[in-house]
Motif scaffolding. Structure first.
Motif, PDB file in Angstrom:
ATOM      1  N   GLU A 122     -46.354 -26.160 -47.976  1.00 40.51           N
ATOM      2  CA  GLU A 122     -46.317 -25.231 -49.092  1.00 40.51           C
ATOM      3  C   GLU A 122     -45.097 -25.572 -49.937  1.00 40.51           C
ATOM      4  O   GLU A 122     -44.007 -25.784 -49.414  1.00 40.51           O
ATOM      5  CB  GLU A 122     -46.247 -23.788 -48.603  1.00 40.51           C
ATOM      6  CG  GLU A 122     -47.556 -23.313 -48.000  1.00 40.51           C
ATOM      7  CD  GLU A 122     -47.495 -21.844 -47.627  1.00 40.51           C
ATOM      8  OE1 GLU A 122     -47.735 -20.994 -48.496  1.00 40.51           O
ATOM      9  OE2 GLU A 122     -47.180 -21.575 -46.451  1.00 40.51           O
ATOM     10  N   ARG A 176     -42.731 -24.436 -53.278  1.00 50.15           N
ATOM     11  CA  ARG A 176     -42.397 -23.313 -54.150  1.00 50.15           C
ATOM     12  C   ARG A 176     -42.504 -23.776 -55.605  1.00 50.15           C
ATOM     13  O   ARG A 176     -41.942 -24.791 -55.982  1.00 50.15           O
ATOM     14  CB  ARG A 176     -40.990 -22.785 -53.887  1.00 50.15           C
ATOM     15  CG  ARG A 176     -40.779 -21.485 -54.648  1.00 50.15           C
ATOM     16  CD  ARG A 176     -39.470 -20.779 -54.507  1.00 50.15           C
ATOM     17  NE  ARG A 176     -38.534 -21.248 -53.554  1.00 50.15           N
ATOM     18  CZ  ARG A 176     -37.785 -20.442 -52.791  1.00 50.15           C
ATOM     19  NH1 ARG A 176     -37.936 -19.142 -52.856  1.00 50.15           N
ATOM     20  NH2 ARG A 176     -36.907 -20.934 -51.972  1.00 50.15           N
ATOM     21  N   TRP A 195     -45.419 -19.631 -53.578  1.00 57.67           N
ATOM     22  CA  TRP A 195     -45.658 -20.723 -52.642  1.00 57.67           C
ATOM     23  C   TRP A 195     -47.093 -21.191 -52.820  1.00 57.67           C
ATOM     24  O   TRP A 195     -48.028 -20.405 -52.753  1.00 57.67           O
ATOM     25  CB  TRP A 195     -45.410 -20.272 -51.206  1.00 57.67           C
ATOM     26  CG  TRP A 195     -43.964 -20.034 -50.927  1.00 57.67           C
ATOM     27  CD1 TRP A 195     -43.328 -18.828 -50.907  1.00 57.67           C
ATOM     28  CD2 TRP A 195     -42.968 -21.021 -50.650  1.00 57.67           C
ATOM     29  NE1 TRP A 195     -41.992 -19.009 -50.639  1.00 57.67           N
ATOM     30  CE2 TRP A 195     -41.742 -20.339 -50.459  1.00 57.67           C
ATOM     31  CE3 TRP A 195     -42.987 -22.412 -50.536  1.00 57.67           C
ATOM     32  CZ2 TRP A 195     -40.560 -21.009 -50.181  1.00 57.67           C
ATOM     33  CZ3 TRP A 195     -41.804 -23.067 -50.249  1.00 57.67           C
ATOM     34  CH2 TRP A 195     -40.616 -22.369 -50.070  1.00 57.67           C
ATOM     35  N   LYS A 196     -47.274 -22.489 -53.048  1.00 57.10           N
ATOM     36  CA  LYS A 196     -48.607 -23.056 -53.257  1.00 57.10           C
ATOM     37  C   LYS A 196     -48.877 -24.126 -52.213  1.00 57.10           C
ATOM     38  O   LYS A 196     -48.024 -24.977 -51.961  1.00 57.10           O
ATOM     39  CB  LYS A 196     -48.714 -23.662 -54.653  1.00 57.10           C
ATOM     40  CG  LYS A 196     -48.567 -22.620 -55.745  1.00 57.10           C
ATOM     41  CD  LYS A 196     -48.774 -23.230 -57.099  1.00 57.10           C
ATOM     42  CE  LYS A 196     -48.672 -22.146 -58.158  1.00 57.10           C
ATOM     43  NZ  LYS A 196     -48.936 -22.656 -59.488  1.00 57.10           N
ATOM     44  N   LYS A 197     -50.093 -24.057 -51.609  1.00 62.16           N
ATOM     45  CA  LYS A 197     -50.483 -25.061 -50.610  1.00 62.16           C
ATOM     46  C   LYS A 197     -50.705 -26.403 -51.285  1.00 62.16           C
ATOM     47  O   LYS A 197     -51.327 -26.486 -52.337  1.00 62.16           O
ATOM     48  CB  LYS A 197     -51.763 -24.638 -49.909  1.00 62.16           C
ATOM     49  CG  LYS A 197     -51.512 -23.687 -48.791  1.00 62.16           C
ATOM     50  CD  LYS A 197     -52.743 -23.532 -47.937  1.00 62.16           C
ATOM     51  CE  LYS A 197     -52.342 -22.778 -46.753  1.00 62.16           C
ATOM     52  NZ  LYS A 197     -52.846 -21.805 -46.109  1.00 62.16           N
ATOM     53  N   CYS A 199     -43.140 -25.135 -44.003  1.00 63.92           N
ATOM     54  CA  CYS A 199     -44.235 -25.564 -43.133  1.00 63.92           C
ATOM     55  C   CYS A 199     -44.113 -24.821 -41.809  1.00 63.92           C
ATOM     56  O   CYS A 199     -43.052 -24.288 -41.489  1.00 63.92           O
ATOM     57  CB  CYS A 199     -44.185 -27.077 -42.914  1.00 63.92           C
ATOM     58  SG  CYS A 199     -42.697 -27.668 -42.081  1.00 63.92           S
TER      59      CYS A 199
END
Length: 144
Positions: A15, A17, A25-27, A98
């Motif tokens: 993830e 930021r 937070w983006k995967k 993670c």
């Protein structure tokens, strides 16, 4: 001749930021190679299976190359997650997190970065030695 693709050392989810105002937070599907870290965005609602290969991932990737990376630091363990920062040579900081179980991404990225920098230093030293040897072979220093 074609270029040989960089060897993949790890492929999985991290993830990142976002740098926007909300800092969400983006995967990302992350591919760690000998050259750096490639970050693929998730397309649409790929949902939560956790397997990087099962969701719809974009083929375009942002690449964080080791040649432009300075260090991996700011490690913090909180609620089963490892938080860390990749610092670029420009000073830009990119935050990741993670899961804590298994070998942490930050350790693998840091080791790969050190390996890359060491190989570059050896190559630079070898090139310097070769150019010095070549320049020094004018015959002036040699005894007859």
């Amino acid at each position: 001749m074609s270029l040989i693709p960089a060897k993949v050392m790890r492929d999985g989810l991290l993830e990142k930021r976002s740098s926007g105002l909300l800092q969400l937070w983006k995967k990302k599907r992350c591919v760690l190679t000998e050259e750096g870290l490639r970050l693929h965005n998730c397309r649409g609602g790929g949902g939560g299976g956790g397997d990087a290969r099962s969701s719809a991932w974009s083929s375009r990737a942002k690449e964080l190359r080791f040649e432009r990376m300075a260090t991996v630091d700011c490690v913090e363990h909180k609620r089963g997650l490892v938080y860390f920062t990749v610092v670029m040579a420009t000073g830009k900081e990119i935050d990741f997190r993670c899961p804590q179980e298994g070998t942490a991404w930050n350790a693998e990225i840091a080791l790969a970065l050190v390996r890359y920098k060491n190989l570059q230093a050896v190559q630079t030293g070898r090139n310097r030695h070769l150019s010095t040897a070549h320049l020094g072979s004018t015959g002036e220093d040699e005894e007859l």
